[in-house]
Scaffold this active site. Structure first.
Site, mmCIF file in Angstrom:
data_model
loop_
_atom_site.group_PDB
_atom_site.id
_atom_site.type_symbol
_atom_site.label_atom_id
_atom_site.label_comp_id
_atom_site.label_asym_id
_atom_site.label_seq_id
_atom_site.Cartn_x
_atom_site.Cartn_y
_atom_site.Cartn_z
ATOM 1 N N ARG A 173 1.341 -1.615 7.079
ATOM 2 C CA ARG A 173 2.201 -1.921 8.224
ATOM 3 C C ARG A 173 2.825 -3.313 8.168
ATOM 4 N NH1 ARG A 173 -1.978 1.130 11.518
ATOM 5 N NH2 ARG A 173 -1.053 3.171 11.834
ATOM 6 N N SER A 222 0.822 -1.206 0.000
ATOM 7 C CA SER A 222 0.000 0.000 0.000
ATOM 8 C C SER A 222 0.859 1.261 0.000
ATOM 9 C CB SER A 222 -0.889 -0.012 1.244
ATOM 10 O OG SER A 222 -1.934 0.922 1.129
ATOM 11 N N PRO A 223 0.379 2.351 -0.591
ATOM 12 C CA PRO A 223 1.116 3.610 -0.516
ATOM 13 C C PRO A 223 1.323 4.041 0.932
ATOM 14 C CG PRO A 223 -0.659 3.757 -2.132
ATOM 15 C CD PRO A 223 -0.854 2.474 -1.389
ATOM 16 N N ARG A 253 -7.954 6.108 -5.709
ATOM 17 C CA ARG A 253 -8.203 5.837 -4.289
ATOM 18 C C ARG A 253 -9.263 6.802 -3.788
ATOM 19 N NH1 ARG A 253 -4.311 4.604 0.895
ATOM 20 N NH2 ARG A 253 -4.405 2.552 -0.082
ATOM 21 N N TYR A 258 -7.281 15.050 1.041
ATOM 22 C CA TYR A 258 -6.379 15.849 0.208
ATOM 23 C C TYR A 258 -7.198 16.567 -0.865
ATOM 24 C CZ TYR A 258 -2.850 13.262 2.781
ATOM 25 O OH TYR A 258 -2.095 12.718 3.794
ATOM 26 N N GLN A 288 1.374 6.805 -7.057
ATOM 27 C CA GLN A 288 0.145 7.466 -6.616
ATOM 28 C C GLN A 288 0.358 8.969 -6.695
ATOM 29 O OE1 GLN A 288 -1.147 7.990 -2.389
ATOM 30 N NE2 GLN A 288 -2.699 6.454 -2.907
#
Length: 791
Positions: free
Chosen positions: A723, A421-422, A629, A581, A500
């Site tokens: 993680r 994942s980013p 996303r 964002y 991304q």
């Protein structure tokens, strides 16, 4: 699963100065009676009184399901009750799932049940033998009077607890009603398996949950959405008419036999959560404290486990206050986990029509794993033949776990379903990725994932989150990214690398994460822009509202960054429209207060993100996939929710998005997320089935078993893990090794092949865990997951 814990093996000396002597139990259901029996057995000198408004055999429902863990606790705490239960339990292993005239059977589930009335008889007898003062047909005195005249008051008076409501300002209950109606009925024969049957009627989908509880009797629960219930006319039928109508609808399952009722009324399940479980010498137990949907097990099971824990804590702790605090501390996380699983299960049944067109075996697997407590690996251990048939129907090559099956997006074939994942690293200098990024992304590419994603790469200097954010707004940055993609393609062939692209919007000009996440820079701040002039949180910089000219500038910055990304050799591009964002800020009504063409209705709020998407798609090579996303919910009142997220996904798919990366939240500072294991996957599941677009699930997916389960059930197409890949860069290769898989979906780099088997870690002839018990307090855990976990 934490095993139900007994109070103790034998009665213990009782210190009247420290522990309660006079105990009142409000409610004569299984939880209240068992609590009374335990407390009296452990200290025979206690005075224990049970008040129950109904008669001793006055009960609703029919069968009760208990798990192996619960039975182990009962056996250890009171062998007399256990032996009585054991004589009446019926046991079975299979689950039958009948859908569209096809029956799928899965075995190895180990259920045990008995009649609710018989359970009450056993507990009444035990209370009588121990000297508990039972007061049937007698309402309890007011709670305040009980707490004055008794050392301890146990409120076990059910989901509508009057005792709890008398102090609702302290307990602060939250009661949530759900979308299905259901009714408890019975059949005078025993099903030979736990049976789920789906009926697609002219009014909508209905389902039957049935299981035996005696040699000649079964519980039958009929459930359907509220609107289906009304359309079918059940709202106008009495008990007898409803019972006959249900028997007719499910005549095949019942073999044409009738159903019978027992105070059976259509009801809506209510989930009860309390912020506190005790107040002075008053404590909540069972449904008064918490409820969990019947589709994953029995409320009786939870109440019995509460009783075991409460009795143990009263024995172990020096004071009543310490005992009640310990009881809540022990039980609350177990109950919270159960309620999360119950919510996933009940929502699966609420949205059952979403899955009706799945292949038969996948539908059955999806149902069995709906709560995420039963998993692919767990089910394979229970019934390898059934699980293998699901894998074959899915298209898994022999010996290949679902996570290692390939997936094609446009011209790109991913060799497995794992995505790194980013993850923002905040380690770039002037937006240029350096050696850290080469090692970070390179190591994870060598680790076997099908797709490795960069962090959010900013499209302009002003679009950075922090001074350490990477960018793609200069040629030098593009060259530095090319160095990284070249390494991945050369040294980890078969691994794709994606970029991304995003713009921080109102969440920019902040400190590095470890210096204070979302906190403004102490100096050197740059101006922010956003859809509307709203700061992210108190103390944040207020952004300027983007003018029409600036909207064009930012769109062109995205397109220029997309062109650089193509030249840099990325295999996939993801547009970041989540987490508050810039583009996410347009989508949410909480952050977009514009009154022009880019604000207001959902369609207007979508307009600018779609314009940006189109601009990037135009410069991005046609054969390379592009994803988006999104935050599927803002976790805040008035914000974006799941239904609108489906519409957003449909819109991006119509503009050429090849998949939707489904995240949640981080849009507003006042959000209230509902965290838990794989807690965001239901949103991905809904978007996949309702929008008809491939999805990437993300959020607390931590095990390869979770990945296999989600993929095989059809809830997602790819799983993104963050993680776990920080903890172990070779997470995917290690997942393959642990599953004994060695195939094209997980290829070890040649220099690492010697490490493709787990190394020996020490002697293997030592006594196993749990081989001895010194405390005499906890029962040994029984192996496996018993009944009542996912019924």
């Amino acid at each position: 699963m934490v095993p139900a814990r007994p109070a103790t093996t034998t009665p213990q000396p009782h210190d009247d100065r420290l522990r309660p002597r006079r105990i009142a139990v409000v409610g004569g259901g299984p939880g209240g009676l068992y609590t009374a029996a335990l407390l009296k057995r452990l200290a025979p000198g206690r005075e224990v009184t049970v008040w129950e408004r109904g008669a001793p055999d006055d009960t609703f429902g029919f069968g009760v399901v208990l798990s192996d863990e619960t039975l182990g606790g009962i056996e250890h705490a009171d062998p007399v009750v256990y032996e009585a239960l054991k004589r009446d339990f019926v046991h079975w292993d299979d689950i039958d799932i009948v859908h569209r005239n096809t029956r799928q059977t899965s075995g190895g589930h180990r259920f045990a049940a008995l009649g609710r009335r018989r359970l009450l008889e056993i507990l009444h007898d035990r209370c009588h033998d121990l000297g508990v003062d039972l007061r049937p047909r007698t309402g309890a005195p007011p709670p305040d009077r009980l707490t004055e005249t008794h050392d301890l008051v146990v409120a076990a008076d059910g989901v509508r607890s009057a005792t709890r409501e008398a102090h609702r300002d302290v307990f602060r209950p939250h009661v949530t009603a759900h979308r299905c109606r259901y009714i408890w009925l019975a059949a005078d024969f025993a099903f030979d398996a736990f049976r789920f049957e789906i009926a697609e009627t002219e009014h909508g989908v209905m389902q039957l949950h049935g299981y035996p509880y005696a040699a000649d009797a079964s519980t039958v629960i009929v459930e359907m959405r509220e609107e289906v219930w009304r359309a079918a006319g059940f709202d106008a039928l009495d008990e007898a008419e409803s019972t006959a109508r249900c028997a007719k609808i499910f005549a095949d399952a019942l073999g044409g036999r009738p159903l019978r009722a027992n105070k059976s009324a259509w009801t809506t399940f209510r989930t009860v959560v309390n912020e506190r479980w005790s107040h002075g010498n008053l404590v909540l137990l069972g449904d008064a404290a918490h409820t969990a949907h019947f589709s994953i097990g029995s409320g009786t099971k939870l109440a019995v486990e509460d009783a075991l824990a409460l009795a143990a804590c009263l024995q172990e702790q020096p004071t009543l206050g310490a005992a009640l605090a310990a009881y809540e501390e022990e039980r609350r996380p177990v109950v919270a986990s159960t309620q999360r699983a119950a919510k996933a299960s009940l929502e699966w049944f609420e949205d059952l029509d979403r899955y009706l067109d799945q292949p038969p075996r996948q539908f059955a697997f999806n149902l069995l794993t709906r709560s995420r407590r039963v998993t692919h690996d767990n089910l394979r251990l229970r019934d390898a033949e059934f699980t293998g048939s699901v894998e074959r129907e899915f298209g898994c090559p022999p010996g290949t776990p679902p996570m290692f099956t390939p997936l094609r997006l446009r011209g790109l074939t991913l060799r497995n379903r794992v995505v790194v994942s980013p993850m923002d690293m905040y380690s770039a200098t002037d937006g240029v990725p350096g050696d850290f990024h080469l090692v970070h992304l390179g190591a994870r590419a060598l680790g076997g994932a099908g797709l490795v994603m960069t962090e959010m790469v900013c499209v302009s200097r002003e679009g950075r989150i922090t001074p350490g954010c990477a960018g793609l707004y200069t040629g030098r940055q593009g060259e530095a990214w090319r160095r990284i993609t070249d390494f991945v393609h050369a040294e980890a062939p078969g691994t794709a690398i994606g970029v991304q692209l995003g713009h921080s919007g109102r969440k920019g000009s902040t400190r590095l994460m470890w210096e204070g996440m979302d906190e403004p820079l102490p100096d050197g701040n740059w101006p922010l822009v956003a859809p509307s002039p709203l700061p992210y949180k108190p103390g944040s910089q207020t952004p300027r509202e983007l003018s029409r000219a600036r909207l064009t500038d930012v769109r062109e910055q995205f397109a220029a960054a997309g062109a650089r990304a193509a030249r840099a050799g990325f295999d996939l591009l993801e547009l970041h429209c989540a987490h508050g964002y810039l583009l996410s800020g347009f989508l949410s009504p909480l952050t977009n207060h514009r009154t022009d063409a880019y604000g207001g209705s959902p369609e207007k709020r979508l307009r600018y993100p779609l314009e940006v998407f189109d601009a990037v798609r135009e410069v991005w090579p046609a054969e390379r996939p592009m994803t988006v996303r999104v935050s599927a919910t803002d976790w805040a009142e008035g914000g974006t929710g799941a239904e609108e997220a489906v519409a957003i996904a449909r819109a991006f798919a119509a503009h050429g998005a090849d998949a939707v990366d489904v995240s949640t939240g981080q849009v507003v500072a006042g959000e209230r997320p509902e965290f838990g294991r794989s807690y965001q996957t239901p949103y991905a599941d809904r978007i996949r089935h309702e929008a008809g677009v491939p999805v990437i699930a993300v959020g607390a997916i931590s095990s390869w078993d979770d990945v296999n389960s989600l993929i095989l059930a059809g809830r997602t197409d790819l799983c993104a893990l963050a993680r776990p890949h920080l903890y172990d860069p070779h997470w995917t290769l290690h997942a393959a090794a642990e599953q004994g898989y060695d195939g094209p979906g997980a290829v070890w780099p040649a220099p690492y092949r010697a490490g493709s088997r787990p190394p020996r870690t020490g002697r293997t002839d030592a006594p196993g865990p749990g081989s001895r018990c010194t405390s005499g307090v906890r029962a040994p855990s029984r192996s496996g997951r018993g009944a009542g976990q996912d019924a």
